[in-house]
Design a protein around this motif. Sequence first.
Motif, PDB file in Angstrom:
ATOM      1  N   PRO A 158       7.125   3.391  -3.271  1.00 20.97           N
ATOM      2  CA  PRO A 158       6.431   2.419  -4.116  1.00 20.97           C
ATOM      3  C   PRO A 158       6.443   1.001  -3.547  1.00 20.97           C
ATOM      4  O   PRO A 158       5.649   0.163  -3.975  1.00 20.97           O
ATOM      5  CB  PRO A 158       7.221   2.469  -5.436  1.00 20.97           C
ATOM      6  N   HIS A 159       7.304   0.741  -2.589  1.00 23.48           N
ATOM      7  CA  HIS A 159       7.371  -0.593  -1.985  1.00 23.48           C
ATOM      8  C   HIS A 159       6.767  -0.615  -0.581  1.00 23.48           C
ATOM      9  O   HIS A 159       7.103  -1.468   0.228  1.00 23.48           O
ATOM     10  CB  HIS A 159       8.821  -1.082  -1.943  1.00 23.48           C
ATOM     11  N   THR A 160       5.873   0.350  -0.308  1.00 25.12           N
ATOM     12  CA  THR A 160       5.178   0.368   0.980  1.00 25.12           C
ATOM     13  C   THR A 160       3.694   0.077   0.769  1.00 25.12           C
ATOM     14  O   THR A 160       3.122   0.386  -0.283  1.00 25.12           O
ATOM     15  CB  THR A 160       5.325   1.720   1.694  1.00 25.12           C
ATOM     16  N   LEU A 161       3.089  -0.508   1.769  1.00 32.08           N
ATOM     17  CA  LEU A 161       1.675  -0.859   1.728  1.00 32.08           C
ATOM     18  C   LEU A 161       1.057  -0.471   3.065  1.00 32.08           C
ATOM     19  O   LEU A 161       1.599  -0.793   4.120  1.00 32.08           O
ATOM     20  CB  LEU A 161       1.515  -2.362   1.506  1.00 32.08           C
ATOM     21  N   VAL A 162      -0.056   0.249   3.037  1.00 34.48           N
ATOM     22  CA  VAL A 162      -0.774   0.636   4.240  1.00 34.48           C
ATOM     23  C   VAL A 162      -2.131  -0.058   4.226  1.00 34.48           C
ATOM     24  O   VAL A 162      -2.884   0.070   3.258  1.00 34.48           O
ATOM     25  CB  VAL A 162      -0.957   2.164   4.341  1.00 34.48           C
ATOM     26  N   VAL A 163      -2.426  -0.801   5.284  1.00 36.39           N
ATOM     27  CA  VAL A 163      -3.690  -1.529   5.379  1.00 36.39           C
ATOM     28  C   VAL A 163      -4.486  -0.970   6.543  1.00 36.39           C
ATOM     29  O   VAL A 163      -4.026  -0.999   7.690  1.00 36.39           O
ATOM     30  CB  VAL A 163      -3.455  -3.043   5.593  1.00 36.39           C
ATOM     31  N   GLU A 164      -5.667  -0.455   6.260  1.00 35.63           N
ATOM     32  CA  GLU A 164      -6.554   0.060   7.294  1.00 35.63           C
ATOM     33  C   GLU A 164      -7.619  -0.994   7.594  1.00 35.63           C
ATOM     34  O   GLU A 164      -8.242  -1.525   6.668  1.00 35.63           O
ATOM     35  CB  GLU A 164      -7.205   1.368   6.834  1.00 35.63           C
ATOM     36  N   THR A 165      -7.833  -1.288   8.860  1.00 39.04           N
ATOM     37  CA  THR A 165      -8.787  -2.330   9.242  1.00 39.04           C
ATOM     38  C   THR A 165      -9.780  -1.800  10.266  1.00 39.04           C
ATOM     39  O   THR A 165      -9.555  -0.772  10.914  1.00 39.04           O
ATOM     40  CB  THR A 165      -8.052  -3.548   9.825  1.00 39.04           C
ATOM     41  N   ARG A 166     -10.874  -2.536  10.461  1.00 39.10           N
ATOM     42  CA  ARG A 166     -11.916  -2.120  11.393  1.00 39.10           C
ATOM     43  C   ARG A 166     -11.628  -2.541  12.823  1.00 39.10           C
ATOM     44  O   ARG A 166     -12.068  -1.905  13.769  1.00 39.10           O
ATOM     45  CB  ARG A 166     -13.261  -2.714  10.961  1.00 39.10           C
ATOM     46  N   ASN A 167     -10.898  -3.646  12.988  1.00 43.88           N
ATOM     47  CA  ASN A 167     -10.684  -4.189  14.332  1.00 43.88           C
ATOM     48  C   ASN A 167      -9.418  -5.039  14.353  1.00 43.88           C
ATOM     49  O   ASN A 167      -8.798  -5.286  13.310  1.00 43.88           O
ATOM     50  CB  ASN A 167     -11.897  -5.023  14.773  1.00 43.88           C
ATOM     51  N   ASP A 168      -9.039  -5.481  15.545  1.00 36.87           N
ATOM     52  CA  ASP A 168      -7.820  -6.268  15.693  1.00 36.87           C
ATOM     53  C   ASP A 168      -7.877  -7.606  14.943  1.00 36.87           C
ATOM     54  O   ASP A 168      -6.872  -8.009  14.337  1.00 36.87           O
ATOM     55  CB  ASP A 168      -7.514  -6.514  17.179  1.00 36.87           C
ATOM     56  N   PRO A 169      -8.996  -8.345  14.952  1.00 35.63           N
ATOM     57  CA  PRO A 169      -9.027  -9.600  14.185  1.00 35.63           C
ATOM     58  C   PRO A 169      -8.731  -9.394  12.702  1.00 35.63           C
ATOM     59  O   PRO A 169      -8.009 -10.186  12.088  1.00 35.63           O
ATOM     60  CB  PRO A 169     -10.448 -10.120  14.425  1.00 35.63           C
ATOM     61  N   ASP A 170      -9.293  -8.326  12.101  1.00 38.89           N
ATOM     62  CA  ASP A 170      -9.003  -8.038  10.694  1.00 38.89           C
ATOM     63  C   ASP A 170      -7.528  -7.716  10.508  1.00 38.89           C
ATOM     64  O   ASP A 170      -6.897  -8.129   9.527  1.00 38.89           O
ATOM     65  CB  ASP A 170      -9.837  -6.855  10.206  1.00 38.89           C
ATOM     66  N   ALA A 171      -6.966  -6.951  11.443  1.00 39.24           N
ATOM     67  CA  ALA A 171      -5.558  -6.583  11.356  1.00 39.24           C
ATOM     68  C   ALA A 171      -4.663  -7.819  11.467  1.00 39.24           C
ATOM     69  O   ALA A 171      -3.679  -7.967  10.719  1.00 39.24           O
ATOM     70  CB  ALA A 171      -5.208  -5.578  12.449  1.00 39.24           C
ATOM     71  N   LEU A 172      -4.985  -8.710  12.397  1.00 39.98           N
ATOM     72  CA  LEU A 172      -4.200  -9.931  12.556  1.00 39.98           C
ATOM     73  C   LEU A 172      -4.278 -10.806  11.318  1.00 39.98           C
ATOM     74  O   LEU A 172      -3.261 -11.357  10.867  1.00 39.98           O
ATOM     75  CB  LEU A 172      -4.700 -10.699  13.782  1.00 39.98           C
ATOM     76  N   TRP A 173      -5.475 -10.946  10.751  1.00 37.48           N
ATOM     77  CA  TRP A 173      -5.637 -11.743   9.534  1.00 37.48           C
ATOM     78  C   TRP A 173      -4.783 -11.159   8.401  1.00 37.48           C
ATOM     79  O   TRP A 173      -4.108 -11.889   7.664  1.00 37.48           O
ATOM     80  CB  TRP A 173      -7.108 -11.785   9.134  1.00 37.48           C
ATOM     81  N   SER A 174      -4.811  -9.831   8.253  1.00 40.52           N
ATOM     82  CA  SER A 174      -4.038  -9.174   7.202  1.00 40.52           C
ATOM     83  C   SER A 174      -2.541  -9.421   7.393  1.00 40.52           C
ATOM     84  O   SER A 174      -1.814  -9.695   6.425  1.00 40.52           O
ATOM     85  CB  SER A 174      -4.318  -7.673   7.201  1.00 40.52           C
ATOM     86  N   ALA A 175      -2.088  -9.315   8.639  1.00 37.25           N
ATOM     87  CA  ALA A 175      -0.668  -9.526   8.917  1.00 37.25           C
ATOM     88  C   ALA A 175      -0.250 -10.944   8.561  1.00 37.25           C
ATOM     89  O   ALA A 175       0.816 -11.160   7.948  1.00 37.25           O
ATOM     90  CB  ALA A 175      -0.378  -9.240  10.390  1.00 37.25           C
ATOM     91  N   GLU A 176      -1.064 -11.919   8.930  1.00 32.35           N
ATOM     92  CA  GLU A 176      -0.733 -13.312   8.612  1.00 32.35           C
ATOM     93  C   GLU A 176      -0.633 -13.532   7.107  1.00 32.35           C
ATOM     94  O   GLU A 176       0.307 -14.182   6.625  1.00 32.35           O
ATOM     95  CB  GLU A 176      -1.791 -14.246   9.194  1.00 32.35           C
ATOM     96  N   GLN A 177      -1.607 -13.004   6.352  1.00 31.40           N
ATOM     97  CA  GLN A 177      -1.598 -13.211   4.908  1.00 31.40           C
ATOM     98  C   GLN A 177      -0.376 -12.571   4.257  1.00 31.40           C
ATOM     99  O   GLN A 177       0.239 -13.146   3.356  1.00 31.40           O
ATOM    100  CB  GLN A 177      -2.887 -12.647   4.278  1.00 31.40           C
ATOM    101  N   LEU A 178      -0.023 -11.391   4.704  1.00 26.18           N
ATOM    102  CA  LEU A 178       1.141 -10.704   4.129  1.00 26.18           C
ATOM    103  C   LEU A 178       2.441 -11.427   4.479  1.00 26.18           C
ATOM    104  O   LEU A 178       3.362 -11.493   3.666  1.00 26.18           O
ATOM    105  CB  LEU A 178       1.180  -9.251   4.613  1.00 26.18           C
TER     106      LEU A 178
END
Length: 222
Positions: free
Chosen positions: A100-120
């Motif tokens: 329940p304390h895990t989150l999986v984020v699927e992204t289209r490309n590296d820029p989206d993945a990097l943005w998600s990591a920064e926000q989290l």
Amino acid sequence: MRAGHRQSLPAHPYLWRGADAAPLRAQATGWTALDALLPGGGWPCGALSEVLYPQPGAGELTLVLPLLARLTGKAQTVAFIAPPFALHAPALARAGVDLPHTLVVETRNDPDALWSAEQLLHARTGAVLLWAQDIPTTAMRRLQLAAERGDGLALLLRPSAAAAAASVAALRLGIERIGGVPTVEVLKCRGARPVQKITLAAPAPPHRPAALPARGVRLSFA
């Protein structure tokens, strides 16, 4: 300061005296031999660390599972961003990860993945695991700053070929399987020299929650 007052300073482990190295806060990796070698005794807090692997499944998740189990056991969220394959929820649960304390984020490309990591990281997520192929130095610096501001752990997982590239990471580990056993090499760390390869012995059995759902939360960038 008078000489007599110098002796009255408290001997606190987080009190930094100019003649000594500044104390390093860290989260134990859960692997005794590795923790004994790393400054602070584990993954540096509020910093970017790298895990380099020759191919997915070489032991990169095995390396971080004790950390994830401990953080989620304390109700801290951990996030998986752009993993190369679907994560096996039952295996994570067996390793003690509280789903329940895990989150999986699927992204289209590296820029989206990097943005998600920064926000989290800015949102003070306990640990953010990011898989990326090519990542510019400027993006790595942003991850480092986000980890500092959120006081979290940023773990960048990428292919071993990146070992030849410069890195701003505070800690850099290489992992591979030798004779079927995950083996770690410290490639870079603050306050210590790189060391020889370390075989990962079994960590202490994790505490498992009484009940676990089938999976954690999954986000997808369409």
